[in-house]
Design a protein around this motif. Structure first.
Motif, mmCIF file in Angstrom:
data_model
loop_
_atom_site.group_PDB
_atom_site.id
_atom_site.type_symbol
_atom_site.label_atom_id
_atom_site.label_comp_id
_atom_site.label_asym_id
_atom_site.label_seq_id
_atom_site.Cartn_x
_atom_site.Cartn_y
_atom_site.Cartn_z
ATOM 1 N N ILE A 1 0.841 -1.201 0.000
ATOM 2 C CA ILE A 1 0.000 0.000 0.000
ATOM 3 C C ILE A 1 0.878 1.254 0.000
ATOM 4 C CG2 ILE A 1 -1.649 1.364 1.389
ATOM 5 C CD1 ILE A 1 -3.107 -0.939 0.225
ATOM 6 N N LEU A 2 1.920 1.258 0.820
ATOM 7 C CA LEU A 2 2.761 2.465 0.862
ATOM 8 C C LEU A 2 3.565 2.623 -0.435
ATOM 9 C CD1 LEU A 2 3.713 2.843 4.590
ATOM 10 C CD2 LEU A 2 2.454 4.429 3.190
ATOM 11 N N LEU A 3 3.965 1.499 -1.048
ATOM 12 C CA LEU A 3 4.641 1.609 -2.355
ATOM 13 C C LEU A 3 3.681 2.191 -3.387
ATOM 14 C CD1 LEU A 3 6.743 -1.688 -2.530
ATOM 15 C CD2 LEU A 3 7.616 0.659 -2.598
ATOM 16 N N ILE A 4 2.415 1.741 -3.309
ATOM 17 C CA ILE A 4 1.409 2.281 -4.249
ATOM 18 C C ILE A 4 1.200 3.774 -3.989
ATOM 19 C CG2 ILE A 4 -1.059 2.205 -4.845
ATOM 20 C CD1 ILE A 4 -0.889 -0.853 -4.367
ATOM 21 N N VAL A 5 1.168 4.154 -2.690
ATOM 22 C CA VAL A 5 0.997 5.580 -2.345
ATOM 23 C C VAL A 5 2.172 6.385 -2.913
ATOM 24 C CG1 VAL A 5 1.025 7.213 -0.410
ATOM 25 C CG2 VAL A 5 -0.444 5.209 -0.309
ATOM 26 N N ILE A 6 3.397 5.828 -2.782
ATOM 27 C CA ILE A 6 4.577 6.523 -3.310
ATOM 28 C C ILE A 6 4.475 6.644 -4.831
ATOM 29 C CG2 ILE A 6 7.086 6.315 -3.646
ATOM 30 C CD1 ILE A 6 7.151 4.938 -0.848
#
Lengths: 413, 88
Positions: B22-27
């Protein structure tokens, strides 16, 4: 005369307090210590003071202000009668079980307050530093390891089942509303000790982070200057129109997270909604003002009082509570340590070095964790301000802990 | 192995992978957004600059300025003076 005096004695709370062999006295002392920490030491006073006062008023026999925990079928045994709280009309809950149970079952047990508070948190959060240093946001993910590591240890100890262990582990997310929201969904009978542990450790961030940092980091690592690293390796994407990005960002993140982890939408959605109202500006300034002040403050008062009122003698004085206090500390420490370790691993492979303090702020506790890390870095080099960089992983940690909570709820809830 | 521990291990693996994803997608999402906005809406609407304070002094009525100067002289015993006067 003696009979009248005896009746008077029975009317007061003294008779029950003395009959309980000092257990109530322990609860009063706990309430006084929490009040002292909140009022005199200024440890999270906005939450600790209502919680402490809730503890105090819940523990006077005959006061009917303590929260009664229903079992899974909603049954409560109180004053020799059985009540099914799920089938009772809400006014009967107030009338038969007291005001605090009415507030608890209406506002807390329904899971209403934590997301509303998250909306206020969103309104007070600035995603600017994270957007300016997007890559650092990944350390907000690493710092969630403490949640799952403590879950594993708690299950291994045999003292907690999976749902209880997950509620205990979420303390490592260092996010009060997230911890409360998860516990309400998974193990509501542990709400009081988990909320107290979560908020107490958040208040102790200025003590815990330096402790873990000193154990794991060298002076050379702590002196890594992020601004100099930025000059050596400039970021590829410079933002030309921050206002537009800040408006689109909460909408896009909510949509993506909602599609992938729908159970986290209760928290992330409200967080981003609050943030959107802030970023739109003057058009929604009245709504922003309301959610970040009146609504958030009202919710905080009721949340604090109700959480405190769940801390009755029967619910609090047991080994599970001690396990939660100890386990919560490890969850917190492990979250900080795992963030730091990920930065160390990153630094082995990357040319652009990162100060490990940015990993330490991967747990939530916004913005205190970032402020504490900035103080640590300026101790070693007065010109090395890492606040803006820390805020990136710090804000990402809020998203990370909410997603972790969503995963736990969807698998165990 | 205790089935509960097995389940906890699975939860740990799934949880950490999800959080990272999820955080990679947010980045990734943030990076794409920045690129798109930089390309299609690079100009930030800047509010009209407020007139400099020096001009503001000129806009203040001469009588009002005299009154302010006299008041400051009275209060500070002639030591103080107004450097700029801004309408609120």
């Amino acid at each position: 005369m003696e009979e009248i005096l005896n009746n008077l004695y029975q009317m007061t709370a003294f008779s029950d307090i003395i009959a309980a062999n000092g257990t109530y006295i322990i609860m009063y002392l706990l309430a006084f210590v929490l009040l002292y920490l909140g009022i005199v030491k200024h440890f999270e006073p906005l939450l600790l003071v209502p919680i402490a006062f809730g503890v105090l008023i819940a523990n006077f026999p005959g006061g009917d202000m303590g929260v009664l925990q229903a079992d899974e079928t909603g049954l409560i045994h109180y004053n020799g009668k059985d009540y099914n709280v799920w089938e009772m009309p809400i006014h009967d809950v107030a009338h038969e079980l007291g005001l605090m149970n009415f507030l608890y079952y209406m506002l807390i047990k329904t899971g209403f307050l934590p997301p509303v508070i998250f909306m206020g948190v969103g309104a007070l959060t600035d995603f600017g530093p994270m957007l300016r240093n997007l890559k650092l946001a990944i350390f907000g993910a690493a710092a969630q390891l403490g949640i799952f590591a403590v879950l594993l240890c708690a299950v291994g100890s045999g003292q907690f089942d999976l749902k209880e262990a997950a509620s205990l582990g979420i303390i490592g997310g260092a996010d009060g509303p997230t911890a409360i929201y998860t516990t309400i969904k998974l193990a509501p009978h542990l709400l009081a000790p988990i909320a107290i542990a979560a908020y107490s450790y958040m208040a102790l961030v200025p003590v815990i982070i330096p402790l873990v940092v000193k154990l794991l980091c060298t002076k050379k690592e702590l002196m890594i200057n992020m601004k100099e690293q930025d000059k050596l390796f400039p970021p590829s994407n410079k933002i030309k129109n921050e206002k537009v990005i800040k408006i689109i960002f909460p909408i896009a993140v909510t949509t993506i997270v909602a599609l992938l982890v729908p159970s986290a939408v209760g928290l992330i959605g409200m967080l981003m909604f609050g943030n959107l109202l802030k970023e739109i500006g003057s058009d929604t300034s009245r709504l922003f003002d309301t959610i970040s002040n009146s609504v958030m403050n009202t919710c905080t008062v009721f949340l604090g009082l109700c959480v405190g009122a769940t801390m009755t003698v029967d619910a609090f004085l047991n080994w599970t509570t001690i396990g939660i206090v100890v386990g919560g500390f490890f969850a917190f420490g492990l979250s900080i340590a795992s963030g730091i370790c990920m930065v160390k691993i990153w630094n082995v492979f990357a040319k652009k070095k990162i100060n490990p303090l940015i990993g330490a702020t991967g747990l939530s506790a916004v913005p205190m964790a970032s402020r504490v890390c900035n103080l640590i870095s300026t101790e070693y080099d007065p010109k090395n301000h890492v606040l803006n960089y820390c805020m990136s992983s710090n804000v990402a940690g809020v998203i990370g802990s909410a997603v972790a909570a969503g995963v736990l709820i969807s698998f165990l809830g | 192995m205790n089935p509960l521990i097995n389940e906890a291990l699975q939860l740990m693996a799934i949880g950490m992978v999800t959080v990272f994803c999820i955080l990679l997608i947010v980045i990734f999402l943030g990076t794409v957004l920045i690129k798109l906005v930089n390309k299609f809406a690079p100009e930030e609407v800047v509010a009209k600059k407020i007139a400099p304070a020096a001009n503001a002094v000129q806009q203040v009525d001469a009588t009002v300025k005299a009154v302010i100067d006299a008041t400051i002289a009275q209060i500070t015993g002639g030591k103080g003076h107004a450097t700029k006067i801004t309408k609120l």
